[in-house]
Enzyme design. Structure first.
Site, PDB file in Angstrom:
ATOM      1  CG  ASN A  46      20.192 -66.781  74.266  1.00 42.37           C
ATOM      2  OD1 ASN A  46      19.936 -65.753  74.596  1.00 42.37           O
ATOM      3  ND2 ASN A  46      21.191 -67.572  75.018  1.00 42.37           N
ATOM      4  CE  LYS A  48       8.373 -62.640  77.349  1.00 44.25           C
ATOM      5  NZ  LYS A  48       7.434 -62.976  76.193  1.00 44.25           N
ATOM      6  CE  LYS A  50      13.832 -65.081  69.663  1.00 45.92           C
ATOM      7  NZ  LYS A  50      14.199 -65.311  71.194  1.00 45.92           N
ATOM      8  CB  THR A  51       7.178 -62.937  69.147  1.00 40.48           C
ATOM      9  OG1 THR A  51       7.901 -63.950  68.252  1.00 40.48           O
ATOM     10  CG2 THR A  51       5.781 -62.896  68.526  1.00 40.48           C
ATOM     11  CB  THR A  52       7.355 -59.416  73.001  1.00 39.00           C
ATOM     12  OG1 THR A  52       7.079 -60.696  73.242  1.00 39.00           O
ATOM     13  CG2 THR A  52       6.407 -58.501  73.996  1.00 39.00           C
ATOM     14  NE  ARG A  60       7.341 -46.621  68.741  1.00 43.31           N
ATOM     15  CZ  ARG A  60       8.482 -46.902  69.526  1.00 43.31           C
ATOM     16  NH1 ARG A  60       9.375 -46.859  68.751  1.00 43.31           N
ATOM     17  NH2 ARG A  60       8.351 -46.309  70.542  1.00 43.31           N
ATOM     18  CG  PHE A 102       5.259 -76.233  61.366  1.00 42.70           C
ATOM     19  CD1 PHE A 102       4.790 -76.535  60.310  1.00 42.70           C
ATOM     20  CD2 PHE A 102       6.246 -74.780  61.543  1.00 42.70           C
ATOM     21  CE1 PHE A 102       5.006 -75.713  59.098  1.00 42.70           C
ATOM     22  CE2 PHE A 102       6.341 -74.310  60.515  1.00 42.70           C
ATOM     23  CZ  PHE A 102       5.799 -74.547  59.516  1.00 42.70           C
ATOM     24  CD1 TRP A 104       7.849 -77.742  64.722  1.00 43.77           C
ATOM     25  CD2 TRP A 104       9.540 -76.987  63.388  1.00 43.77           C
ATOM     26  NE1 TRP A 104       7.514 -76.270  63.982  1.00 43.77           N
ATOM     27  CE2 TRP A 104       8.560 -75.931  62.988  1.00 43.77           C
ATOM     28  CE3 TRP A 104      10.840 -76.911  62.428  1.00 43.77           C
ATOM     29  CZ2 TRP A 104       8.702 -74.692  62.211  1.00 43.77           C
ATOM     30  CZ3 TRP A 104      10.633 -75.654  61.574  1.00 43.77           C
ATOM     31  CH2 TRP A 104       9.755 -74.770  61.457  1.00 43.77           C
ATOM     32  CD  GLU A 139       9.111 -67.301  66.262  1.00 46.46           C
ATOM     33  OE1 GLU A 139      10.475 -67.289  66.135  1.00 46.46           O
ATOM     34  OE2 GLU A 139       8.518 -66.820  67.122  1.00 46.46           O
TER      35      GLU A 139
END
Ligand code: ATP
Ligand code: MG
Length: 207
Positions: A46, A48, A50-52, A60, A102, A104, A139
């Site tokens: 939870n 911040k 994950k995408t970053t 890399r 979306f 949702w 996601e």
């Protein structure tokens, strides 16, 4: 939102709870003895990042001459910096937001499922092209936890993917089978987020 997946004690032990002292290794890690070229990486939790962190892996990999394709199943409200930055790499770094539109909610569930399906087919086409060494399914865990696609299909892909392809999966609430299939799982733990202090999303940080 679907219920959180049942906790798996052995995975919890492996993941730790973010407490550095408790999760500090007590025995040295096993010596790396085998080569595996394409890893399954999963970013969840939870906090911040994950995408970053997936974008960090992309950078890399690109630096080593590996081409990257990212499918974004949920598009943010804003035009993200990564879309502009990817253009610098031309065809070597493709980002495809497929979640635009979306809802949702249950009203347009059929439409959302159709968008997810399009995104998944696009991802599979990109894999089949053989042009990429890294595929980021951003996601995808949300998609699965909303029941918009079956985990079985993702697991089948992971079991049969080209050996050297790195696959990065992101999002909260991954199905337990996905945690098991992954070689590398990182859980982002929220300690503080500026949102809680009423601070608006920042360019270069959130988008
Ligand atoms: P990022 O894309 O910034 O790496 P993320 O992928 O870890 O974030 P998501 O669940 O995809 O997180 O949510 C994306 C957006 O939600 C980002 O703008 C992020 O800053 C924000 N966000 C993430 N975690 C939190 C949180 N715990 N509280 C409030 N906002 C959050
Ligand atoms: Mg994200």
């Amino acid at each position: 939102m679907a219920a959180e997946p049942e906790p798996k004690p052995e995975l919890d032990a492996a993941i730790g709870d973010g407490d550095a002292e408790k999760s500090a290794p007590t025995t040295p890690p096993p010596k790396a003895t085998r080569r595996k070229d394409g890893l399954i990486v999963l970013h969840t939790g939870n906090g911040k990042g994950k995408t970053t962190a997936a974008l960090g892996l992309a950078l890399r990999a690109l630096g080593h001459g590996m081409d990257v394709c990212m499918i974004q199943f949920i598009k943010g409200k804003w035009s993200c910096g990564e879309h502009e930055a990817a253009k610098v790499f031309g065809e070597r770094f493709e980002i495809h937001p497929v979640g635009d539109g979306f809802t949702w909610d249950t009203k347009n569930r059929a439409q959302d499922i159709a968008r997810v399906r399009e995104g998944w087919e696009l991802a599979m086409d990109k894999v089949r092209s053989g042009r990429f060494r890294m595929l980021i399914l951003d996601e995808i865990n949300y998609v699965l936890s909303y029941g918009y696609m079956e985990a079985r299909e993702v697991l089948e892909f992971l079991a049969t993917k080209p050996a050297s392809l790195h696959v990065v999966l992101t999002g909260r609430n991954p199905p337990p089978e996905l945690l098991e299939a992954a070689d590398l799982v990182t859980e982002m733990v929220k300690v503080k987020h500026p949102y809680e202090a009423g601070i608006k999303a920042q360019k270069g940080i959130e988008f």
